[in-house]
Design an enzyme around this catalytic site. Structure first.
Site, short mmCIF file in Angstrom:
data_model
loop_
_atom_site.label_atom_id
_atom_site.label_comp_id
_atom_site.label_asym_id
_atom_site.label_seq_id
_atom_site.Cartn_x
_atom_site.Cartn_y
_atom_site.Cartn_z
N TYR A 180 3.83 7.08 9.61
CA TYR A 180 3.13 5.81 9.23
C TYR A 180 3.83 4.74 8.47
O TYR A 180 3.81 3.38 8.80
CB TYR A 180 1.78 6.13 8.35
CG TYR A 180 0.91 5.21 8.30
CD1 TYR A 180 -0.25 5.08 9.30
CD2 TYR A 180 0.88 4.17 7.21
CE1 TYR A 180 -1.17 4.05 9.16
CE2 TYR A 180 -0.06 3.21 7.13
CZ TYR A 180 -1.24 3.21 8.05
OH TYR A 180 -2.17 2.12 8.05
N PRO A 190 -3.68 0.54 18.96
CA PRO A 190 -3.63 0.22 17.67
C PRO A 190 -3.73 1.21 16.50
O PRO A 190 -3.44 0.75 15.26
CB PRO A 190 -4.44 -1.24 17.37
CG PRO A 190 -5.66 -0.67 18.37
CD PRO A 190 -4.69 -0.25 19.78
N HIS A 242 0.74 -1.01 0.17
CA HIS A 242 -0.03 0.14 -0.01
C HIS A 242 0.88 1.13 0.01
O HIS A 242 1.86 1.33 0.91
CB HIS A 242 -0.76 -0.05 1.41
CG HIS A 242 -1.96 -0.94 1.35
ND1 HIS A 242 -3.16 -0.77 1.89
CD2 HIS A 242 -2.28 -2.15 0.39
CE1 HIS A 242 -4.30 -1.65 1.60
NE2 HIS A 242 -3.60 -2.31 0.70
N LYS A 289 1.59 0.37 15.02
CA LYS A 289 3.02 0.33 15.31
C LYS A 289 3.39 -0.69 16.31
O LYS A 289 4.42 -0.86 16.61
CB LYS A 289 3.07 1.62 16.38
CG LYS A 289 3.11 2.86 15.48
CD LYS A 289 3.92 2.67 14.24
CE LYS A 289 3.96 3.93 13.23
NZ LYS A 289 4.27 3.47 11.82
N TYR A 307 -9.37 5.16 7.76
CA TYR A 307 -9.27 5.52 9.24
C TYR A 307 -10.65 6.70 9.17
O TYR A 307 -10.34 7.75 8.74
CB TYR A 307 -8.19 6.19 9.90
CG TYR A 307 -7.20 5.21 9.97
CD1 TYR A 307 -6.63 4.50 10.94
CD2 TYR A 307 -6.28 4.88 8.69
CE1 TYR A 307 -5.63 3.59 11.13
CE2 TYR A 307 -5.36 3.65 8.76
CZ TYR A 307 -4.90 3.31 9.86
OH TYR A 307 -3.97 2.45 10.23
#
Length: 394
Positions: A385, A293, A72, A297, A201
């Site tokens: 990220y 979560p 991704h 990480k 998200y």
């Protein structure tokens, strides 16, 4: 028995450390209190940072990941009636993440360890760590009703938050930092096609939601729930309805519902102990730190701990650089705290907190708007990220 490195815990961090050490010719034995099937039954993380992907390739266990994992190069944030894409690759000079489940990582590592002939003792009990500070350390445990002793140079504690490793360190030598969040995540695994090609998200007045996946045919979805909620309170029909209510309308319209094959509620917490070492014992992963979560990480931080300890031990055994051992905790914690910050920040911005006043709610909304409206802000999100760089061991 005697080995160079005793590894407590056969989860992904213990197995990855063992695989790297084995390839480097450093003997190690893994001790695990659960069965292999139990370890594989844990449904956990599924987004791997660039650094962890590279480390798995270095360990020689990436063939199936590279074949089946989903690369991704971006993800989406949905809030305030809008959807914003974070271009991970474009903002970080080509770095990406890999969607590949923790269960699959563990399976690959187990198979590689079996093929290497390295020793793993499963279903052991009464594990105890001795002489961590003075003399040569050793581990005692029971297996098949027999008492065993394992002498070693160093012990790697990879046995999680509830494991014996951290509990073997005198409480007065540790500083504990912790935040428990007033909500949890209800997660559902289903054999349905993902609602989108990238993770979404979503921040909504009813609570946070996440659309994730494990493969092109298996999805992982989450919704924020209260700490008093029980899994049995959430039949599939209720879950899918609630998830759709928190997603943008066009996304909800494309959602394919189906029977859940796993459903669980996980509380959220931030937790760090300092230092991450005590004498010849080194803590890795959840034994030393836990993150919410939201930032994906947890598993990735464990991998960076593995990388740090592995590279230190390489120099210890090959060059006699034992002074590097004292740097393990400081090196790890610099990265741990930055990942904790990112996970705390995302969690704080995307979730609905009880008793939040109107001013705080508007400030969170404005913070998100500021970051996604600025290239510098998007870059900050993206570089965190995909994972901050591993610190070199000089």
């Amino acid at each position: 028995m005697k080995t160079q490195v005793a590894i407590i815990g056969a989860g992904p961090s213990g197995l990855l450390l063992g695989q790297l050490l084995q390839k480097a010719g450093i003997n190690n034995i893994i001790i695990e209190r659960q069965s292999p099937n139990y370890v594989l039954s844990r449904i956990r993380a599924g987004v791997l940072e660039q650094g962890m992907v590279d480390l798995l390739r270095e360990a020689g266990v990436s063939e199936r990941m590279d074949r089946e994992g989903l690369v991704h190069d971006g993800f989406k944030l949905a809030f305030d009636g809008r959807v914003e894409r974070i271009d991970l690759s474009g903002l970080t000079g080509g770095k990406t993440v890999m969607v590949y489940g923790q269960t699959e990582v563990t399976r690959d590592l187990m198979e590689a360890r079996t093929a290497s002939g390295a020793i793993t003792h499963y279903e052991v009990s009464d594990v105890s760590l001795h002489d961590l500070k003075d003399g040569l350390p050793h581990v005692t445990y029971r297996k098949d009703g027999q008492e065993h002793r394992l002498d070693c140079d160093y012990i790697a504690g990879c046995d999680g938050f509830h494991g014996v490793s951290r509990q073997s360190i005198p409480v007065e030598t540790l500083q504990v930092f912790e935040r428990v969040y007033p909500f949890g995540w209800l997660g559902v695994l289903a054999d349905t096609p993902p609602v989108a090609e990238e993770l979404i998200y979503a921040s909504h007045p009813r609570g946070f939601a996440l659309c994730s996946m494990r493969s092109p045919t298996r999805t992982r979805y989450y919704v924020q729930v209260g700490l008093d909620e029980q899994v049995q309170d959430w039949p599939d029909e209720r879950f899918w309805s609630e998830l759709k209510s928190r997603l943008p309308a066009d996304t909800a319209a494309n959602l394919v519902a189906g029977p859940s094959i796993e459903k669980s509620i996980a509380p959220l917490r931030s937790f760090v102990i300092e230092p991450m070492q005590y004498g010849h014992l080194f803590l890795l992963g959840d034994a030393a730190h836990i993150v919410p979560p939201t930032g994906a990480k947890g598993l990735n931080l464990a991998a960076s701990d593995v990388s740090t300890l592995y590279r230190i031990l390489l120099k210890v055994y090959r060059e006699g650089r034992t002074e590097l051992l004292e740097r393990y905790s400081a090196i790890c914690l610099r990265r741990v705290w930055k990942a904790e910050r990112f996970s705390w920040w995302l969690t704080s911005l995307l979730h609905t907190f009880p008793d939040t006043d109107a001013f705080t709610a508007r400030m969170r909304q404005t913070e998100l708007d500021y970051f996604v409206s600025s290239e510098a802000g998007r870059t900050s999100i993206a570089e965190n990220y995909v994972g901050l760089p591993y610190e070199p061991i000089d």
